[in-house]
Design an enzyme around this catalytic site. Sequence first.
Site: not given
Ligand code: BGC
Length: 728
Positions: A260
């Site tokens: 993440d």
């Molecule tokens: C979120 C994810 C997301 C990622 C990329 C993160 O802050 O938790 O769900 O896929 O950002 O955008």
Amino acid sequence: MSRISELLAAMTLEEKIGQLVMVSLGAETIVTGPKAAQEPSVADVRAGRVGSALNLVGRDRIHALQKVAIEESRLKIPLLFGLDVVHGYFTNAPAPLGETAAFRPDLWEKTARLAAEEACDDGIHLTFAPMLDCARDPRWGRIVEGPGEDPTVGRAFARAKVRGFQGDDPASPWSLAATAKHFAAYGAATAGRDYASAEISERTLHEVYLPAFEAAVKTGCLAIMPAFSDIAGRPVTGDRRLLTELVRERWGFEGIYVSDYDAIGELVAHGVAADMAEAAALALKAGMDLDMESRAYPDGLKVALDRGLVSLELIDATVARVLCVKERLGLFDAPFGRGDPNRPAPSTRLDRRAIVREAAIASLTLLSNRDGLLPLASTGGRVAVIGPFAEDTAQMIGPWCGLGDQDEIVTIRQGLTAAFPTRELVFARGCAPDYVEDDADEEKDTALIAEAVALAATAEVIVLVLGEPAELSGEAASRADPTLTGRQAELADRVLALGRPTVILMTCGRPLIETDLLERADATLVAWYPGSEGGHAIADVLAGSRAPAGRLPVSWPIAIGQIPVFFGERPSGRPYVPGEHFTTQYLDIPNAPLFPFGHGLSYTTFEIEPPIVSAATFRAAEGLRLSTRVRNAGERAGSTTVYLFARDVVASTSRPLLELKRFETLELASGETREIVFALGAGDFELLGPDLAPCCEPGRFDLSVGFSADRAGLKTISVELRADPVVA
Ligand code: BGC
């Protein structure tokens, strides 16, 4: 030698690490993390220091950067482009929690397919979806992104979405690689506060939070994103036991882990790594493939290697997995295959609009409808539409809407105006949707409320369009008080006090706890965030050209203090007995939610017969067939969802009062009766034994069918699972 071995043999360490780096580009369009995204660095791509990117959109920009990788980098390895395509790219289906309310895996798959087609057409290869976090706490804003409280629903959602995004052939130009996220138990964040620790038992992890991910892996999902959070002190991003031993080795996962946003670097803040090199080593050893935006791999991996914290073999194995996924996606053979302007998408814009409208109708959840107030007649007196959201486009598509085409969103006002050509509609905003912080707004709202109440007083029927602003739903949107925002409750209170027939139309990404208002309204229709065709779908249902078909995918709490409230709880040794003090209960509120999981009305009524089984006693290997008959007892056609629950009455560990085994949504004409047959196999009678190994324990099971998890409404039959014969 295979292409991948040849490449690995030719790569420098810097190029290898580059393949593990995913950067966020194109800051001006989409921002999904705390750090400012960068402009594409051609120099980094040319030097092989970057292997994938997120948030860059537009086929021309994507292809321009891909061209640099393919033509100017030493080894010509294609880049991988990812984006959060969650419930649509340009055309939005309902946000996932709302879409789940349809209980229609066929629709779940179709909406993922259309999102994949639009995203692939724009050059995207990978989506960070489906989000499969089971969530039982509406304080957690991300409850909107997933399939609700139940693991069986989560499994069905996972399969449908992975199939929909990826299609049959990952190398097809219309296949969007799916990422099951956020693995795992992210939804169990303490007290519903985003990014907080999950403190759950190993049993709950396996029974509740993991099943949807296992289903995604078994459906061939190409990527998994580990959660930001820790489970009982072990941040998942660095947990080898989960990422490698469980998922890769036991479940057979063959795709890649995408961290993440910034999560590898955050292992330092978690307190399990002293610096970036340790963080990088911990993640790499756990099995993490791509570092999204934390710079732990690019800055720390070489240091980790020098310190002897990781081996070159491990780096090679990780790079090989990433290259393998690029190969499976067809990127080496057709790096510009997705986003080819000369290849028209398989579906038309009109097809896609029709599908999202259907998905929205199927998701609209009618919680109450006193005296059949809905649907509203096409003629009659004035209808006052009161509330801040009737003309709000963002409120239709909700959070994580991709590039959600704002100009193409049908608002509630537009939908109603088209659906009621012969009835007078009047509109008033009533108040701002948000928290009111300064006096100027307060005064303005006071005037708006007065004006709206006066207008409502002139109407025959009132539709109150209330809800939670979309920007307060989703990531980093936890609320200790998930109720109506701003002065909406006051507005609703005053409008309801007029005593006229009033419908609450709730647009939200989580159950909003407004028991008093919902009890006073004559009808409540939860619209969730219904998507690009939301206004039409809502109008179809309010006007009665279509019946609402949604069912709650989460229990709707009666009070905040009840959270978490969910149907799959285990029995207490002192079950609640009315009037008996020393039984499990609150002194001030009921135990049951305001509306149970599965609740949702239609414009007709359904009846269900007691279930019949193929055998009263059976062995696990033989399985069992259970059937029931459902009748549409009303005057109109409509659809309903039948749930089959089981309870393992006596087992080595106490089992939940209800476990959902199957659900089926069916459409019945007025007066029509249909038989539904559920085939149950050994797996349906399995539990995790005291050592968490799956086993079947003989004994009684209660099998119940009904239209929701309200135990009082279920029809139950008991069956006996016999022990398998002892093999000598
Ligand atoms: C979120 C994810 C997301 C990622 C990329 C993160 O802050 O938790 O769900 O896929 O950002 O955008």
